[in-house]
Design an enzyme around this catalytic site. Structure first.
Site, PDB file in Angstrom:
ATOM      1  NE  ARG A 105      27.910  25.946  19.636  1.00  0.00           N
ATOM      2  CZ  ARG A 105      29.105  26.321  19.221  1.00  0.00           C
ATOM      3  NH1 ARG A 105      29.987  26.854  20.064  1.00  0.00           N
ATOM      4  NH2 ARG A 105      29.460  26.130  17.977  1.00  0.00           N
ATOM      5  CE  LYS A 140      35.463  45.217  37.880  1.00  0.00           C
ATOM      6  NZ  LYS A 140      36.189  46.363  37.292  1.00  0.00           N
ATOM      7  CE  LYS A 172      36.923  47.469  44.907  1.00  0.00           C
ATOM      8  NZ  LYS A 172      36.664  46.913  43.548  1.00  0.00           N
ATOM      9  CD  GLU A 202      38.842  50.848  45.483  1.00  0.00           C
ATOM     10  OE1 GLU A 202      38.718  50.101  44.513  1.00  0.00           O
ATOM     11  OE2 GLU A 202      37.915  51.566  45.928  1.00  0.00           O
ATOM     12  CG  ASP A 223      40.653  52.230  41.916  1.00  0.00           C
ATOM     13  OD1 ASP A 223      40.673  51.352  41.035  1.00  0.00           O
ATOM     14  OD2 ASP A 223      39.734  53.074  42.007  1.00  0.00           O
TER      15      ASP A 223
END
Length: 285
Positions: A105, A140, A172, A202, A223
């Protein structure tokens, strides 16, 4: 797209596989296999593709088997980065039956997930072929699996982007809000990070882009801009900084984004939402 096949350091593969096996086997081992299978039984099996895609993670599968049976024979038939089709045998293995069953697995978890990341990445790379845009990952990623996922992105022909908060400055919206202005934030970042670290910022409006360029930013993250706005942003940048588009990018929209002339398109879904590529371990007589 690079033709190189990047390799993840073996020590990192060993670490990630060890953590996965420890989680699965716990303090008591594989209760099912220990109860049902003779301790000295030998077995042969094959890792077989159940779908079409890009293979990634075969060394993780090998390591899962090796850690439980160091004497097992593991023969790779297809290497990472290769396009595979349903029915392809990617590896054959022979060793202790209990060990193969206990490793199965976790070997497949790595193999199917990383192949899924590579496969989705390749779809995006193919979608922008002929433009100058590069497909890149983001932060992410699944906790604990960033190195493996970003490696799989590279196997699929994409770029890893920054690996973490430690290797580049990316200002950001919340950083800018806390700093007071784009100009102040970039100036402070320049003074703190030193000449070796790149500074990116950003922006989601063209006036913000103008301010960032005037402040001497190395890269601008555009963005959630539509293609016409991206094209204008590229025109205004005029090569003074790397242009990166991000936000809401899909296979349906990525081509138009690339044709706006940006250098990079960063996409979170190639790591956090990539569907697995189905593979299985088939027992042999």
């Amino acid at each position: 797209m690079s033709t190189d096949r990047p390799k993840l350091p073996q020590i990192e593969i060993e670490r990630l596989v060890r953590i996965a096996l420890e989680e699965d086997l716990g303090m008591a081992g594989d209760l099912t296999s220990d109860a049902a299978i003779d301790a000295n039984a030998l077995a042969r099996a094959a890792f077989v593709a159940r779908g079409d895609g890009i293979l990634a993670g075969i060394e993780f599968a090998r390591e899962a088997v090796r850690q439980l049976d160091p004497g097992a024979q593991f023969d790779v038939r297809i290497v990472d980065g290769t396009a595979i089709k349903r029915g392809d045998v990617v590896a054959e293995v022979q060793g202790n039956a209990r060990a193969l069953l206990a490793a199965e697995r976790n070997a497949l978890n790595f193999l199917t997930h990383l192949s899924g990341v590579a496969t989705l990445t390749r779809r995006y790379v193919d979608a922008v072929a002929g433009t100058k845009a590069h497909i890149a990952a983001t932060r992410k990623t699944l906790p604990g699996l960033r190195s493996a996922q970003k490696w799989a992105v590279r196997i699929g022909g994409g770029e890893p982007h920054r690996y973490g908060l430690f290797d580049a400055v990316l200002l950001k919206d919340n950083h800018l809000a806390a700093s007071g202005s784009i100009t102040k934030a970039i100036a402070r970042a320049r003074a703190y990070a030193g000449h070796m670290a790149k500074v990116a910022c950003e922006v989601d409006r063209l006036d913000q882009l103008d301010e960032a360029l005037a402040a001497g930013v190395d890269s601008v993250l555009l963005d959630n801009m539509d293609p016409p706005t991206l094209a204008e942003a590229v025109k205004r940048t005029a090569g003074r900084a790397i242009t990166e588009a991000s936000g809401g990018v899909s296979l349906d929209t990525v081509r138009a984004i690339a044709e706006a002339g940006v250098d990079v398109i960063s996409i979170g879904r190639i790591t956090h939402s990539a569907p697995v590529l189905d593979l299985a371990l088939d027992w042999r007589e």
